[in-house]
Write an enzyme that holds these catalytic residues in place. Structure first.
Site, PDB file in Angstrom:
ATOM      1  N   GLU A  68       0.614  -1.154   0.091  1.00 28.98           N
ATOM      2  CA  GLU A  68       0.079  -0.038   0.043  1.00 28.98           C
ATOM      3  C   GLU A  68       0.715   1.228   0.044  1.00 28.98           C
ATOM      4  O   GLU A  68       0.537   2.387   0.718  1.00 28.98           O
ATOM      5  CB  GLU A  68      -1.006   0.006   1.108  1.00 28.98           C
ATOM      6  CG  GLU A  68      -2.229  -0.772   1.007  1.00 28.98           C
ATOM      7  CD  GLU A  68      -2.820  -0.832  -0.489  1.00 28.98           C
ATOM      8  OE1 GLU A  68      -3.021   0.436  -0.957  1.00 28.98           O
ATOM      9  OE2 GLU A  68      -2.790  -1.648  -1.242  1.00 28.98           O
TER      10      GLU A  68
HETATM   11  C1  LIG Z   1       2.435  -9.678   0.708  1.00 35.11           C
HETATM   12  C2  LIG Z   1       2.217  -8.760  -0.190  1.00 35.11           C
HETATM   13  C3  LIG Z   1       1.250  -8.544  -0.676  1.00 35.11           C
HETATM   14  C4  LIG Z   1       0.797  -7.327  -1.969  1.00 35.11           C
HETATM   15  N1  LIG Z   1      -0.288  -7.127  -2.188  1.00 35.11           N
HETATM   16  C5  LIG Z   1      -0.650  -6.426  -3.369  1.00 35.11           C
HETATM   17  C6  LIG Z   1      -2.042  -6.297  -3.984  1.00 35.11           C
HETATM   18  O1  LIG Z   1      -2.875  -6.910  -3.546  1.00 35.11           O
HETATM   19  N2  LIG Z   1      -2.123  -5.518  -4.937  1.00 35.11           N
HETATM   20  C7  LIG Z   1      -1.056  -4.955  -5.615  1.00 35.11           C
HETATM   21  O2  LIG Z   1      -1.198  -4.096  -6.613  1.00 35.11           O
HETATM   22  N3  LIG Z   1       0.231  -4.852  -5.059  1.00 35.11           N
HETATM   23  C8  LIG Z   1       0.359  -5.668  -3.763  1.00 35.11           C
HETATM   24  N4  LIG Z   1       1.523  -5.975  -3.233  1.00 35.11           N
HETATM   25  C9  LIG Z   1       2.843  -5.046  -4.109  1.00 35.11           C
HETATM   26  C10 LIG Z   1       3.109  -3.937  -3.002  1.00 35.11           C
HETATM   27  O3  LIG Z   1       2.234  -2.973  -2.952  1.00 35.11           O
HETATM   28  C11 LIG Z   1       4.602  -3.650  -3.536  1.00 35.11           C
HETATM   29  O4  LIG Z   1       5.605  -4.611  -2.990  1.00 35.11           O
HETATM   30  C12 LIG Z   1       4.919  -2.210  -3.218  1.00 35.11           C
HETATM   31  O5  LIG Z   1       4.211  -1.131  -3.752  1.00 35.11           O
HETATM   32  C13 LIG Z   1       6.554  -2.134  -3.429  1.00 35.11           C
HETATM   33  O6  LIG Z   1       6.803  -2.011  -4.895  1.00 35.11           O
HETATM   34  P1  LIG Z   1       8.007  -2.996  -5.040  1.00 35.11           P
HETATM   35  O7  LIG Z   1       7.914  -4.314  -4.154  1.00 35.11           O
HETATM   36  O8  LIG Z   1       8.120  -3.313  -6.486  1.00 35.11           O
HETATM   37  O9  LIG Z   1       9.363  -2.115  -4.703  1.00 35.11           O
HETATM   38  P2  LIG Z   1      10.110  -1.028  -5.027  1.00 35.11           P
HETATM   39  O10 LIG Z   1       9.130  -0.065  -5.748  1.00 35.11           O
HETATM   40  O11 LIG Z   1      11.187  -1.683  -6.182  1.00 35.11           O
HETATM   41  O12 LIG Z   1      10.838  -0.408  -3.864  1.00 35.11           O
HETATM   42  C14 LIG Z   1      12.053  -0.839  -3.284  1.00 35.11           C
HETATM   43  C15 LIG Z   1      12.526   0.149  -2.281  1.00 35.11           C
HETATM   44  O13 LIG Z   1      13.018   1.497  -3.263  1.00 35.11           O
HETATM   45  C16 LIG Z   1      12.244   2.478  -2.422  1.00 35.11           C
HETATM   46  N5  LIG Z   1      11.839   3.520  -3.476  1.00 35.11           N
HETATM   47  C17 LIG Z   1      11.224   2.883  -4.679  1.00 35.11           C
HETATM   48  N6  LIG Z   1      10.908   3.963  -5.556  1.00 35.11           N
HETATM   49  C18 LIG Z   1      11.345   5.261  -4.809  1.00 35.11           C
HETATM   50  C19 LIG Z   1      11.456   6.716  -5.002  1.00 35.11           C
HETATM   51  N7  LIG Z   1      10.856   7.306  -6.239  1.00 35.11           N
HETATM   52  N8  LIG Z   1      11.752   7.472  -3.844  1.00 35.11           N
HETATM   53  C20 LIG Z   1      12.376   6.888  -2.918  1.00 35.11           C
HETATM   54  N9  LIG Z   1      12.456   5.701  -2.480  1.00 35.11           N
HETATM   55  C21 LIG Z   1      11.867   4.732  -3.501  1.00 35.11           C
HETATM   56  C22 LIG Z   1      10.970   1.783  -1.908  1.00 35.11           C
HETATM   57  O14 LIG Z   1      10.515   2.655  -0.570  1.00 35.11           O
HETATM   58  C23 LIG Z   1      11.568   0.637  -1.267  1.00 35.11           C
HETATM   59  O15 LIG Z   1      12.380   0.798  -0.002  1.00 35.11           O
HETATM   60  C24 LIG Z   1       1.793  -6.661  -2.412  1.00 35.11           C
HETATM   61  C25 LIG Z   1       3.031  -7.273  -1.944  1.00 35.11           C
HETATM   62  C26 LIG Z   1       3.250  -7.919  -0.799  1.00 35.11           C
HETATM   63  C27 LIG Z   1       4.696  -8.206  -0.385  1.00 35.11           C
END
Ligand SMILES: Cc1cc2nc3c(=O)[nH]c(=O)nc-3n(C[C@H](O)[C@H](O)[C@H](O)COP(=O)(O)OP(=O)(O)OC[C@H]3O[C@@H](n4cnc5c(N)ncnc54)[C@H](O)[C@@H]3O)c2cc1C
Length: 587
Positions: A435
């Site tokens: 989220e």
């Molecule tokens: C158990 C679980 C349930 C989930 N359920 C859903 C769901 O129902 N629907 C759905 O759509 N998604 C879902 N997600 C996905 C979740 O919303 C994403 O994992 C989350 O948005 C982060 O994206 P990412 O994992 O690609 O991390 P990334 O975006 O790659 O981020 C990695 C790190 O980099 C940082 N970062 C990234 N961009 C920036 C920036 N511009 N500035 C500063 N820091 C940054 C982040 O804060 C983080 O610390 C789920 C994930 C999990 C693990």
């Protein structure tokens, strides 16, 4: 640990009734059908459901997990029966409008119930969060026909829902979403693409699932401006509302995760699946935020739900575990040791402070929907919007950190699985990630909420804190909380002014300070709640004495962090950029 769970109803009622004065809410026309005694009865029923039906599922759900068999997700034993009871009890509609079949109670009451569900079994609680949040989205953005067809099914719990944003190349950066939606020429769309990490992307609890999918129509502009929102059902919906043939949505895998094992996290492949657009073309992200904002508050609630359970387990254990004291005497219970008390008070102060803050935020959202005066509604919404990212980030962090402290209080017995507190830490870890990661929440707070509209939302918050500081001058039992809150507020004011000045010439310095700034806001907000709780807990009961003792601990042991957070928020980016990325990742 046994599956014992003691819901925090006494504390919730104290906050709702005495600190927030829920009577003000129930005097509004929108909530005239509700009253405090009825709310108490509803929450008592909720507490019974959480302890008797959900809590026993928690450990078994972790051990068994959900699994994928022949393309279908099967939830752990007992989940189906519990879900059937949940729906039959009318819980999905607690705060949904009366005209959709809901009970029309305030969001604050729903939040109190939801905390008990999450405290009992957070993995179960994930599905209703999306169901309720989807209903909110559709109530606001769907056309009349879709609303009439889908809303009652979500409100009754007959259908489930998902939020489909994440893709392999689009996590925090939703602008990179690639899923396509081609018009079919009959007003519907063919949706194709892969969504990952989709919670309850499939399950065996409801006969139908509506997936809320962000996708791009042909020729859409790049970035978030080109995203549209689609409702894609798992099974096609017949014109009369009956369930038709399977739609083109396939679960290709479920993830093996650190925690939340009973909540299936799915990869969903959409293959020319039939979908209908919700809201304006290219207005998808804005519409989706109705669901996202509701879910962000729910994630904050998850944190406090887990924290409350961890606090209960650690408090009971510390009172029983004999260890230490003079060797010639029987050992004392570890709760006698200063360092164990420090941990227990930290857990309690964080949990109860954030519980109150989250209920306050839900209250403001209730006022924003129900106050008769437009200006007062806008003021309530401003405060809620300011507090929302703070609740999401601080609530989710508290969930994990309080669970982590519960392990520490248990010593080695907490690290092994029998005590069950290690499950709480594993289950709550993801709340800081999904989220919108907590880092993204901090950027939202600083670069949008603080800088837009001349900082109006921030000013509303500060004004409310100042008003309560004025109101509580001279009350003896809040003196400690009063002086530290005044000092922390001054630090927040100084940090805010400095970051505002830096925004134009040095935005990277502002980004570098975003997380400590959010934490400083969270500390001031918790200090605000503790001031009010200490003022309201003015009797000689055990509850009142413990509340005042915890308020004092918060003032003397946690509020001093304001000085460090202020310095960190203003430290700038020079040290972060002292080496380039290739060196930072080289060794
Ligand atoms: C158990 C679980 C349930 C989930 N359920 C859903 C769901 O129902 N629907 C759905 O759509 N998604 C879902 N997600 C996905 C979740 O919303 C994403 O994992 C989350 O948005 C982060 O994206 P990412 O994992 O690609 O991390 P990334 O975006 O790659 O981020 C990695 C790190 O980099 C940082 N970062 C990234 N961009 C920036 C920036 N511009 N500035 C500063 N820091 C940054 C982040 O804060 C983080 O610390 C789920 C994930 C999990 C693990």
């Amino acid at each position: 640990m046994s599956d014992a769970y003691a819901p925090p109803m006494h504390d919730q009622m104290f906050v709702l009734e005495t600190v927030l004065d829920a009577g003000r809410l129930f005097s509004l026309p929108a909530y005239r059908h509700a009253e405090m005694d009825a709310v108490r009865a509803v929450l008592e029923q909720g507490a019974k459901f959480a302890t008797e039906v959900l809590a026993p599922l928690n450990r078994a759900g972790d051990e068994t997990g959900s699994r994928l068999e022949d393309g279908r997700v099967l939830t752990p034993p007992g989940f189906r029966e519990a879900y059937a009871q949940y729906a039959a009890g009318g819980w999905p509609g607690l705060d949904q409008p009366l005209d959709c079949g809901g009970h029309g109670l305030p969001l604050a009451v729903q939040v109190a119930f939801e905390e008990m569900v999450d405290g009992a079994c957070i993995a179960f609680g994930m599905l209703p969060v999306m169901q309720r949040s989807c209903a909110r989205l559709l109530a606001r953005h769907a056309d009349a026909a879709t609303r009439a067809l889908v809303l009652p099914k979500l409100v009754s719990g007959e259908w489930g829902a998902t939020i489909c944003m994440s893709e392999p190349l689009a996590g925090s950066d939703v602008a990179r979403i690639r899923t396509k939606a081609e018009p079919r020429g009959d007003g519907t769309y063919a949706v194709s693409g892969t969504k990952i990490f989709i919670s309850y992307g499939d399950q065996d609890l409801t006969g139908q699932i509506v997936h809320m999918v962000l996708a791009r129509t042909p020729g859409a502009p790049p970035g978030t401006r080109g995203l549209s929102l689609f409702l894609v059902p798992k099974r096609r919906i017949e014109p009369g509302g009956g369930l038709g043939a399977p739609n083109g949505v396939r679960v290709s895998r479920i993830e093996h995760k650190m925690g939340l094992k009973a909540s299936p996290t799915c990869v969903l492949d959409f293959e020319e699946a039939h979908g209908v657009r919700i809201g304006e073309e290219h207005g998808g992200l804005k519409a989706m935020f109705a669901m996202v904002n509701s879910m962000r508050l729910a994630v904050a609630v998850q944190g406090v739900g887990v924290a409350g359970r961890a606090l209960g387990a650690a408090s009971r254990y510390a009172a029983e575990r004999p260890q230490g004291g003079p060797p010639e005497r029987p050992p004392v219970p570890i709760i006698e040791h200063a360092d164990v008390r420090r941990m227990l008070f930290t857990m309690r102060a964080r949990t109860e402070g954030l519980r109150a803050l989250i209920l306050q935020t839900a209250f403001e959202l209730d006022f924003a929907a129900a106050l008769p005066d437009a200006e007062a509604r806008a003021a309530a919404l401003d405060l809620a919007e300011w507090l929302l990212p703070v609740c999401k980030a601080c609530g989710s962090e508290a969930g994990f950190e309080v669970a982590n402290l519960a392990i520490q209080v248990h010593g080695g017995h907490g690290y092994v699985s029998d005590a069950g507190v290690e499950q709480l830490a594993r289950d709550s870890r993801v709340s800081s990630i999904y989220e919108g990661t907590n880092g993204i929440q901090a950027l939202d707070l600083v670069t949008r909420k603080l800088m837009q509209d001349g900082g109006r939302r921030y000013e509303r918050f500060v004004q409310r804190v100042r008003t309560d500081l004025e109101r509580t001058i001279g009350i003896a039992q809040v003196e400690a909380n009063h002086s530290v809150l005044r000092e922390a507020l001054a630090r927040l004011e100084a940090a805010t002014a400095a970051l505002r000045k830096k925004m134009e010439p040095a935005p990277r310095d502002v980004e570098a300070g975003a997380t400590p700034y959010l934490q400083l806001v969270g500390l001031v907000a918790s200090g605000w709640m503790w001031l009010r709780m200490a003022a309201a807990a003015d009797d000689a009961s055990e509850f009142g004495r413990l509340k005042r003792a915890t308020a004092r601990f918060h003032a003397e042991h946690l509020m001093p962090a304001a000085a460090t957070l202020e310095r960190q928020a203003l430290a700038g980016s020079a040290a972060l950029d002292a080496v380039d990325s290739s060196l930072l990742s080289a060794l």
